[in-house]
Design an enzyme around this catalytic site. Structure first.
Site, short mmCIF file in Angstrom:
data_model
loop_
_atom_site.label_atom_id
_atom_site.label_comp_id
_atom_site.label_asym_id
_atom_site.label_seq_id
_atom_site.Cartn_x
_atom_site.Cartn_y
_atom_site.Cartn_z
N HIS A 1 0.83 -1.20 0.00
CA HIS A 1 0.00 0.00 0.00
C HIS A 1 0.86 1.25 0.00
O HIS A 1 2.05 1.20 0.25
CB HIS A 1 -0.95 0.02 1.19
CG HIS A 1 -0.28 0.24 2.53
ND1 HIS A 1 0.04 -0.80 3.36
CD2 HIS A 1 0.12 1.37 3.16
CE1 HIS A 1 0.62 -0.32 4.45
NE2 HIS A 1 0.69 0.99 4.36
N GLU B 1 -3.80 3.66 1.75
CA GLU B 1 -4.10 3.79 3.18
C GLU B 1 -4.31 5.27 3.48
O GLU B 1 -3.43 6.10 3.25
CB GLU B 1 -2.94 3.25 4.01
CG GLU B 1 -3.11 3.46 5.50
CD GLU B 1 -1.86 3.08 6.29
OE1 GLU B 1 -1.96 3.04 7.53
OE2 GLU B 1 -0.80 2.84 5.69
N HIS C 1 3.22 11.70 -6.01
CA HIS C 1 1.80 11.58 -6.33
C HIS C 1 1.44 10.12 -6.57
O HIS C 1 2.31 9.28 -6.77
CB HIS C 1 1.44 12.41 -7.57
CG HIS C 1 2.17 12.00 -8.81
ND1 HIS C 1 3.40 12.50 -9.15
CD2 HIS C 1 1.85 11.11 -9.78
CE1 HIS C 1 3.81 11.95 -10.27
NE2 HIS C 1 2.88 11.10 -10.68
N GLU D 1 -2.36 11.27 -10.65
CA GLU D 1 -2.17 11.28 -12.11
C GLU D 1 -3.10 10.25 -12.75
O GLU D 1 -3.20 9.12 -12.25
CB GLU D 1 -0.72 10.94 -12.44
CG GLU D 1 -0.40 10.92 -13.90
CD GLU D 1 1.07 10.61 -14.18
OE1 GLU D 1 1.41 10.50 -15.37
OE2 GLU D 1 1.86 10.46 -13.23
#
Length: 121
Positions: free
Chosen positions: A7, A56, A75, A117
């Site tokens: 994650h 998360e 990002h 993105e």
């Protein structure tokens, strides 16, 4: 020894608002929730129901100011199977913050200002 992605974490000020955004904007669903026994933090894991990778969202009770996102060069990135429809949808949501038509990508921002993105599949 082998490592696999599990994650990515981002900290958020308003957990409910962030969960709603990721559900609406990207179709993510809550897969797991954890809360500290003293109420000092909550964790919400969200997934795309396609890959095992999770996002998360961490809420900290004592955080009283917006998070410093630096230059926002870090990002998340997600694929879309229909860029035209995705861009129109995100424009309707008023969350598109940058478009790069030459590269065929664009970015949306979440309630805390994190950029995501959107890339063609």
């Amino acid at each position: 020894m082998k490592f696999s992605f599990y994650h990515n974490n981002i900290n958020v000020l308003d957990l409910e608002k962030s969960v709603e955004f990721y559900q609406k904007a990207l179709g993510l669903t809550v897969t797991k929730e954890t809360e500290a026994s003293d109420g000092s933090f909550k964790l919400i894991f969200m997934g795309d129901n396609t890959t095992p990778h999770l996002l998360e969202l961490t809420w900290l009770r004592d955080m009283d100011r917006p998070y410093n996102l630096g230059d926002n060069e870090s990002h998340l990135a997600m694929y879309s199977d229909d860029m035209e429809a995705s861009l129109a949808y995100h424009k309707e949501m008023d969350c598109v913050c940058f478009e790069n038509p030459d590269m065929g990508i664009y970015f949306i921002n979440d309630p805390d200002g994190y950029w995501i993105e959107i890339c063609p599949a």
